[in-house]
Scaffold this active site. Structure first.
Site, short mmCIF file in Angstrom:
data_model
loop_
_atom_site.label_atom_id
_atom_site.label_comp_id
_atom_site.label_asym_id
_atom_site.label_seq_id
_atom_site.Cartn_x
_atom_site.Cartn_y
_atom_site.Cartn_z
N THR A 43 6.82 6.96 13.83
CA THR A 43 7.01 6.14 15.02
C THR A 43 5.66 5.83 15.66
O THR A 43 5.43 4.72 16.15
CB THR A 43 7.96 6.86 16.00
OG1 THR A 43 9.23 6.99 15.34
CG2 THR A 43 8.15 6.09 17.29
N GLU A 44 4.76 6.82 15.61
CA GLU A 44 3.42 6.65 16.19
C GLU A 44 2.70 5.44 15.57
O GLU A 44 2.20 4.56 16.27
CB GLU A 44 2.66 7.95 15.90
CG GLU A 44 1.29 8.06 16.46
CD GLU A 44 0.53 9.21 15.77
OE1 GLU A 44 1.14 10.03 15.04
OE2 GLU A 44 -0.69 9.25 15.95
N LYS A 70 0.84 -1.20 0.00
CA LYS A 70 0.00 0.00 0.00
C LYS A 70 0.87 1.26 0.00
O LYS A 70 1.60 1.51 0.95
CB LYS A 70 -0.90 0.05 1.23
CG LYS A 70 -1.92 1.19 1.12
CD LYS A 70 -2.58 1.54 2.44
CE LYS A 70 -1.77 2.49 3.26
NZ LYS A 70 -1.63 3.84 2.67
N CYS A 103 13.86 10.46 6.84
CA CYS A 103 13.90 9.92 8.21
C CYS A 103 15.31 10.02 8.79
O CYS A 103 15.47 10.21 9.99
CB CYS A 103 13.41 8.48 8.24
SG CYS A 103 14.13 7.46 6.96
N GLU A 143 10.90 15.01 15.68
CA GLU A 143 11.17 14.97 14.25
C GLU A 143 10.31 16.02 13.55
O GLU A 143 9.09 15.99 13.64
CB GLU A 143 10.84 13.57 13.71
CG GLU A 143 11.17 13.42 12.25
CD GLU A 143 10.99 11.99 11.73
OE1 GLU A 143 9.91 11.40 11.96
OE2 GLU A 143 11.92 11.48 11.10
N GLY A 157 7.41 4.59 8.12
CA GLY A 157 6.53 5.73 8.38
C GLY A 157 6.80 6.29 9.77
O GLY A 157 7.91 6.19 10.28
N GLU A 184 10.68 0.71 9.88
CA GLU A 184 11.63 1.81 9.66
C GLU A 184 10.91 3.08 10.06
O GLU A 184 9.99 3.51 9.36
CB GLU A 184 12.02 1.90 8.17
CG GLU A 184 12.72 0.68 7.62
CD GLU A 184 14.15 0.54 8.12
OE1 GLU A 184 14.67 1.50 8.73
OE2 GLU A 184 14.72 -0.54 7.92
N GLY A 217 4.14 3.11 13.79
CA GLY A 217 4.99 1.94 14.03
C GLY A 217 4.65 1.26 15.34
O GLY A 217 4.61 0.02 15.43
#
Ligand code: NAI
Ligand code: MG
Length: 479
Positions: free
Chosen positions: A235-236, A181, A289, A386, A233, A255, A238
């Protein structure tokens, strides 16, 4: 003396964008039910309508991937699989110009970067992994490595085709089939890649592409027919994925974000360093990133570096991404622009000092001038969070030990940069930095042979190189 550039626009005639797209399932394009627009972030022009996959479409894609895995792909010899990967790589090269223009229109990145970085590297990932397909037994990953099955792959908008290549090429080389996706704001090059799969006569169902937003991503993550999740994408998200797969047998690689320190010691070659700082944070509008978003300057050279950096920043050309002279293009979305604007305002409010060169930003579209903040302390939000935009936070240090402490003082650990003429200092520093990738006297260098990934909240596992292959094979640990 300065020279004026004449406009050098790339032609968009090489691409034909359909008014509406469906999904690519079982080797065919199938109509979607619901749609949402994808826009050119440099002009806000609606480029096309993208389909939003729901449960039925994700089910169909997983079923097609399973069928192809069981019936064709897992039975095929590595040599045969490799042939398809080589074919895909060559077609991507042949259609590179089309891919580059489409990427720039949909993403907002400068054509110079999509043409010279994204697309060539995406093809390189297929070439590299094509070479592994028939040599997996010799990769040091066991004598008879076996694929995992069906991989669900969810990618972001900052390097759309390149992230697709990072995910699809190793999965296929190792004998897996995929349901991928793309991110909601940048689906077009993934859909063109689907055409490439058809052109390469890749067996139906080996690659399936469903478009949609986070809800589609969640359907993939939670689908019982999937054996592995690969995600790049925030961290949230992830963390949401890690929680969702924890009670299942699914393998996972993540990642995630970063807040890399780019460390300048007082013996660094200053002019080269300034180029590296600019590349580290302004490449791809800072939507990277592993961007060098925290500049750590040794105090006795800080003034000189900042002076030269500001001079260099005056020369950065911000504007039309389709112009071949453009260095910094459009911010990918209104939402991302709002996030950058909010964090920069927090920098002001917390007492850091903002500087940007004078630049005329276009009236339409999403733009943010290259920006540096000086007087930043470790407690400031712009030193911790970030920003994912063209914003650099500058801190200083006195001793090498202080540089390491500051560099490691972050929940992330994806990348770092070291600038020094002294090899022993570079080695000393790189051994103490808690980061997955460390560049010395360069920054943002990527190569398919080199594993990439992070420590701590920057993610799990590695992509690229031999290490990346192991993430698509059974029973091989990948740290
Ligand atoms: P995001 O993490 O929401 O989106 C990345 C991908 O995940 C997209 O394909 C999205 O549709 C999908 N997704 C979203 N929610 C999901 C869920 N619950 N389950 C499964 N898939 C889901 O990132 P977003 O919102 O676009 O950007 C927010 C911030 O994340 C950025 O400002 C940046 O700091 C960071 N980011 C980091 C990236 C990286 O390369 N490490 C890439 C993109 C964003
Ligand atoms: Mg999101």
């Amino acid at each position: 003396m300065s020279f004026e550039y004449a406009p050098a626009p790339e032609s968009r005639a090489v691409v034909s964008i359909k008014p509406k797209y469906g999904h690519f399932i079982g080797g065919k394009f199938v109509a979607g039910s619901k749609h949402f627009p994808t826009i050119n972030p440099a002009t806000e022009e609606v480029l096309s309508q993208i389909a939003l996959a729901g449960k039925a479409e994700v089910d169909a894609a997983v079923k097609a991937a399973r069928k192809a895995y069981v019936g064709t792909w897992s039975k095929m010899s590595g040599k045969e699989r490799g042939k398809y990967l080589y074919r895909i790589a060559r077609i991507m090269q042949e259609r590179a110009r089309e891919f580059a223009v489409l990427e720039t229109l949909d993403n907002g990145k400068p054509i110079r970067e999509s043409r010279d970085t994204d697309i060539p590297l995406a093809a390189a990932h297929f070439f590299y992994h094509a070479g592994w397909a028939d040599k997996l037994e010799y990769a040091g990953l066991g004598t008879s490595p076996k694929p995992l099955g069906v991989a669900g792959q969810i990618i972001p908008w900052n390097f759309p085709l390149l992230m697709l290549a990072w995910k699809v090429a190793p999965a296929l080389a190792a004998g897996n089939t995929v349901v991928l996706k793309p991110a909601e704001s940048t689906s077009l090059t993934a859909l063109l890649f689907a055409e490439v799969c058809q052109q390469a006569e890749l067996p139906a169902g080996v690659v399936n592409i469903v478009t949609g937003d986070g809800s589609t991503g969640a359907l993939i993550v939670n689908h019982p027919g999937i054996d592995k999740i690969a995600f790049t994408g925030s961290t949230e998200v992830g963390k949401i994925i890690a929680r969702a797969v924890a009670p299942t047998k699914k393998s996972v690689t993540l990642e995630l974000g970063g807040k890399a320190a780019n460390i300048v010691f007082d013996d660094a070659p200053i002019d080269e360093t300034v180029e590296g700082i600019v590349n580290g944070i302004f490449f791809n509008q800072g939507h990277v990133c592993c961007a060098g978003s925290r500049l750590l300057l040794q105090e006795n050279v800080a003034e000189e570096v900042l002076h030269k950096l500001k001079n260099r920043m005056e020369k950065i050309r911000v504007g039309d991404p389709m112009d071949k002279n453009t260095d910094v293009g459009a911010i990918n979305s209104k939402e991302q622009l709002a996030k950058i604007t909010e964090l920069a305002a927090a920098g002001d409010a917390e007492g850091a000092e903002r500087w940007s060169p004078a630049c005329n930003l276009p009236a339409k579209g999403f733009w943010f001038a290259p920006t540096i903040f000086t007087g930043v302390t470790q407690a400031h939000r712009i030193a911790r969070e970030e920003i994912f935009g063209p914003v650099l936070s500058v801190l200083t240090f006195r001793t090498p030990q202080e540089a390491i402490e500051k560099a490691n003082n972050t929940p992330f650990g994806l990348s770092a940069g070291i600038w020094s003429e002294k090899g022993s200092r570079t080695l000393w520093a790189s051994q103490q930095l808690r980061a997955g990738v460390i560049w010395a006297n360069t920054f943002n260098k990527f190569d398919p042979t080199s594993p990439f990934g992070g420590y701590k909240e920057s993610g799990w596992g590695r992509e690229g190189g031999r290490h990346g292959l192991s993430a698509y094979l059974k029973g091989v640990s990948h740290e």
